[in-house]
Structures are given as C-alpha cells and as structure tokens.
Scaffold this motif. Structure first.
Motif, PDB file in Angstrom:
ATOM      1  N   VAL A 172     -35.854 -21.260   6.600  1.00  0.00           N
ATOM      2  CA  VAL A 172     -36.131 -22.691   6.742  1.00  0.00           C
ATOM      3  C   VAL A 172     -35.469 -23.218   8.007  1.00  0.00           C
ATOM      4  O   VAL A 172     -36.034 -24.045   8.716  1.00  0.00           O
ATOM      5  N   ASN A 173     -34.307 -22.711   8.321  1.00  0.00           N
ATOM      6  CA  ASN A 173     -33.553 -23.127   9.496  1.00  0.00           C
ATOM      7  C   ASN A 173     -33.897 -22.202  10.665  1.00  0.00           C
ATOM      8  O   ASN A 173     -33.646 -20.998  10.605  1.00  0.00           O
ATOM      9  N   GLU A 174     -34.481 -22.748  11.720  1.00  0.00           N
ATOM     10  CA  GLU A 174     -34.896 -21.934  12.870  1.00  0.00           C
ATOM     11  C   GLU A 174     -33.721 -21.209  13.515  1.00  0.00           C
ATOM     12  O   GLU A 174     -33.870 -20.086  13.989  1.00  0.00           O
ATOM     13  N   ALA A 175     -32.542 -21.843  13.534  1.00  0.00           N
ATOM     14  CA  ALA A 175     -31.369 -21.190  14.110  1.00  0.00           C
ATOM     15  C   ALA A 175     -31.011 -19.948  13.297  1.00  0.00           C
ATOM     16  O   ALA A 175     -30.582 -18.938  13.857  1.00  0.00           O
ATOM     17  N   ARG A 176     -31.205 -20.017  11.998  1.00  0.00           N
ATOM     18  CA  ARG A 176     -30.918 -18.863  11.134  1.00  0.00           C
ATOM     19  C   ARG A 176     -31.868 -17.711  11.466  1.00  0.00           C
ATOM     20  O   ARG A 176     -31.465 -16.560  11.485  1.00  0.00           O
ATOM     21  N   GLU A 177     -33.136 -18.014  11.747  1.00  0.00           N
ATOM     22  CA  GLU A 177     -34.091 -16.971  12.103  1.00  0.00           C
ATOM     23  C   GLU A 177     -33.641 -16.256  13.381  1.00  0.00           C
ATOM     24  O   GLU A 177     -33.713 -15.033  13.479  1.00  0.00           O
ATOM     25  N   GLY A 194     -29.558 -17.621   2.367  1.00  0.00           N
ATOM     26  CA  GLY A 194     -30.221 -18.761   2.971  1.00  0.00           C
ATOM     27  C   GLY A 194     -31.468 -19.175   2.232  1.00  0.00           C
ATOM     28  O   GLY A 194     -31.859 -18.562   1.243  1.00  0.00           O
ATOM     29  N   GLU A 195     -32.072 -20.253   2.736  1.00  0.00           N
ATOM     30  CA  GLU A 195     -33.300 -20.787   2.155  1.00  0.00           C
ATOM     31  C   GLU A 195     -34.488 -20.275   2.962  1.00  0.00           C
ATOM     32  O   GLU A 195     -34.453 -20.244   4.192  1.00  0.00           O
TER      33      GLU A 195
END
Length: 147
Positions: free
Chosen positions: A52-57, A88-89
């Motif tokens: 859901v979080n682009e930074a996490r990707e 994460g989500e």
C-alpha cells in the motif's frame, strides 16, 4: 564505553537486526494463500501483493507474489522461493490466464498466455478487491473464494 552506553548500543543493534535481514532487505514472514474459484482450485493463477505504501515497495525492491498449485494453495515469494513477505499492508490482485493453444505463443496486453479467466475483475492494483496485512506473530494465511 560505560554500562549505560553498552546497554543502549545493544538495544539499538537488536532493533536494527530485527527490522532487516542480513542483506539489508526487510525480513520476510511466511504467507500461505488458498484460492478457489466457484469452489474449485485455480491452478496457475498469479497472486501479487502490492504494498500500500509506495516507499515500502521500493524498500522491498518489488512485489511479493506466488502461483497457485494444483491443490489451490501457494506460498508467497519475495526474494527466494516461498520465503514469504515483509510485514505491512498489501492490496491483493489475482490473474488467471488461459493457457495458449498448443503450438502457439500468445503474448497479449494481459501478459504471457491467453486472456484472464477473471476478465480483470481481481487484477487492478490501483483498486484491489482484497487487502491483506502481514504481521509478525500472526499466522498470515489468506483464503480467497472467488466467483
């Protein structure tokens, strides 16, 4: 180093090690998925977890994924086969392409193989039909019953 400094150093080191694997990538947790379509397994369907979080990707370096086996189950892969996904989500997409006809290669706008048997219903990462949270201390099992 005094005792307080040593203790603080040990705590900070533990936190950093717990949050990342030895190669600097986020630690993965096992994720098991079961997929059924009209009560039957969907072998060959592709499941992708979209952070859901682009930074996490970017931190992960991609999207965890898996391909459904004949029994309708799969293990999610992020870095190595079946290693799971980082905490994460996620939005969850599913695409199940028909096999190309024997002796023919078919590359379509839907990827390799034939058309999506779900007609794109479960494949839009911008508007996923399913959400899933991977958490430490949780069984991280997702059961999707598609129709």
């Amino acid at each position: 180093m005094n005792t307080m400094s040593k203790l603080l150093f040990a705590i900070l080191t533990s936190v950093l090690v717990a949050g990342c694997s030895g190669n600097g990538k986020p630690v993965t947790l096992p994720v098991k998925v079961t997929i059924s379509y009209k009560g039957q397994p969907a072998p060959g369907a592709l499941v992708v977890l979209h952070p859901v979080n682009e930074a996490r990707e970017k931190e992960i370096g991609g999207k965890p994924f898996g391909t459904v086996k004949d029994d309708g189950t799969l293990s999610i892969t992020t870095y190595e086969d079946g290693d799971g996904a980082p905490e994460g989500e996620y939005g969850v997409t599913v695409q199940w392409n028909e096999a190309p006809k024997a002796g023919k290669i078919s590359l379509t706008s839907e990827g390799g193989g034939g058309r999506d048997k779900f007609s794109g219903r479960y494949g839009d990462p911008r508007n996923p039909k399913f959400k899933f949270t991977v958490k430490s201390g949780s069984p991280n099992e997702l059961d999707l019953k598609l129709d």
